[in-house]
Design an enzyme around this catalytic site. Structure first.
Site, PDB file in Angstrom:
ATOM      1  N   LYS A 112       0.854  -1.196   0.000  1.00  0.00           N
ATOM      2  CA  LYS A 112       0.000   0.000   0.000  1.00  0.00           C
ATOM      3  C   LYS A 112       0.884   1.237   0.000  1.00  0.00           C
ATOM      4  O   LYS A 112       1.837   1.335   0.765  1.00  0.00           O
ATOM      5  CB  LYS A 112      -0.894   0.001   1.240  1.00  0.00           C
ATOM      6  N   SER A 124      -3.164   2.887 -17.681  1.00  0.00           N
ATOM      7  CA  SER A 124      -2.342   2.465 -16.550  1.00  0.00           C
ATOM      8  C   SER A 124      -2.164   3.609 -15.564  1.00  0.00           C
ATOM      9  O   SER A 124      -2.722   4.691 -15.733  1.00  0.00           O
ATOM     10  CB  SER A 124      -0.964   1.983 -17.009  1.00  0.00           C
ATOM     11  N   THR A 142      -6.188  -0.651 -12.330  1.00  0.00           N
ATOM     12  CA  THR A 142      -5.396  -0.588 -13.543  1.00  0.00           C
ATOM     13  C   THR A 142      -4.089  -1.306 -13.248  1.00  0.00           C
ATOM     14  O   THR A 142      -4.009  -2.067 -12.280  1.00  0.00           O
ATOM     15  CB  THR A 142      -5.203   0.871 -14.020  1.00  0.00           C
ATOM     16  N   TYR A 143      -3.069  -1.073 -14.049  1.00  0.00           N
ATOM     17  CA  TYR A 143      -1.782  -1.724 -13.813  1.00  0.00           C
ATOM     18  C   TYR A 143      -0.691  -0.667 -13.718  1.00  0.00           C
ATOM     19  O   TYR A 143      -0.804   0.429 -14.251  1.00  0.00           O
ATOM     20  CB  TYR A 143      -1.475  -2.739 -14.926  1.00  0.00           C
ATOM     21  N   GLY A 157      -5.059   7.041 -19.742  1.00  0.00           N
ATOM     22  CA  GLY A 157      -6.195   6.433 -20.416  1.00  0.00           C
ATOM     23  C   GLY A 157      -7.503   6.797 -19.740  1.00  0.00           C
ATOM     24  O   GLY A 157      -7.648   7.870 -19.148  1.00  0.00           O
ATOM     25  N   ALA A 178      -8.809   5.964 -17.041  1.00  0.00           N
ATOM     26  CA  ALA A 178      -8.699   6.255 -15.608  1.00  0.00           C
ATOM     27  C   ALA A 178      -8.465   7.747 -15.343  1.00  0.00           C
ATOM     28  O   ALA A 178      -8.788   8.247 -14.263  1.00  0.00           O
ATOM     29  CB  ALA A 178      -7.574   5.433 -14.984  1.00  0.00           C
TER      30      ALA A 178
END
Length: 116
Positions: free
Chosen positions: A9, A25, A57-58, A73, A75
């Site tokens: 985290k 991402s 997302t990644y 993108g 997001a």
């Protein structure tokens, strides 16, 4: 039995950018990623403290010591520059392993996103 627990985290970072016209991402300062044990391409849950949005997302690495946290993108529509985020990564573990596991918790400087 496998359980899904918090692995890493990054607590309370500020959005430094939102790039709508990008593949997608979250770009994260690579120092923050290393500190939290997040690897490139790993799924990240994003909790926007400012507006209550949650998304996944990644991760992709950003320049070290930059404090970059940019949503890319689609997001990018869920954040604004300056929003406060919590970034969470989960992992599947066997129950007994999960009971003893201690997640990596990172608390960067809330104004610069740099490690203290």
């Amino acid at each position: 039995m496998l359980v899904n627990v918090v692995k890493s985290k990054i607590h309370r970072v500020k959005v430094t950018g939102a790039e709508l016209h990008y593949i997608g991402s979250i770009t994260i300062d690579e120092d923050l990623m290393d500190s939290a044990g997040i690897i490139e391409g790993e799924r990240v849950q994003i909790v926007n403290v400012t507006n209550g949005e949650r998304l996944e997302t990644y991760a992709i690495p950003g320049p070290r010591k930059s404090g970059e946290v940019t949503l890319n993108g689609a997001a990018a529509r869920k954040v604004a520059k300056g929003d406060t985020l919590i970034l969470i990564v989960y992992a599947f573990m066997e129950l007994e392993e999960a009971k003893a596991f201690k997640p990596s918790l990172v608390f960067p400087d809330e104004e610069t996103n740099l490690l203290k």
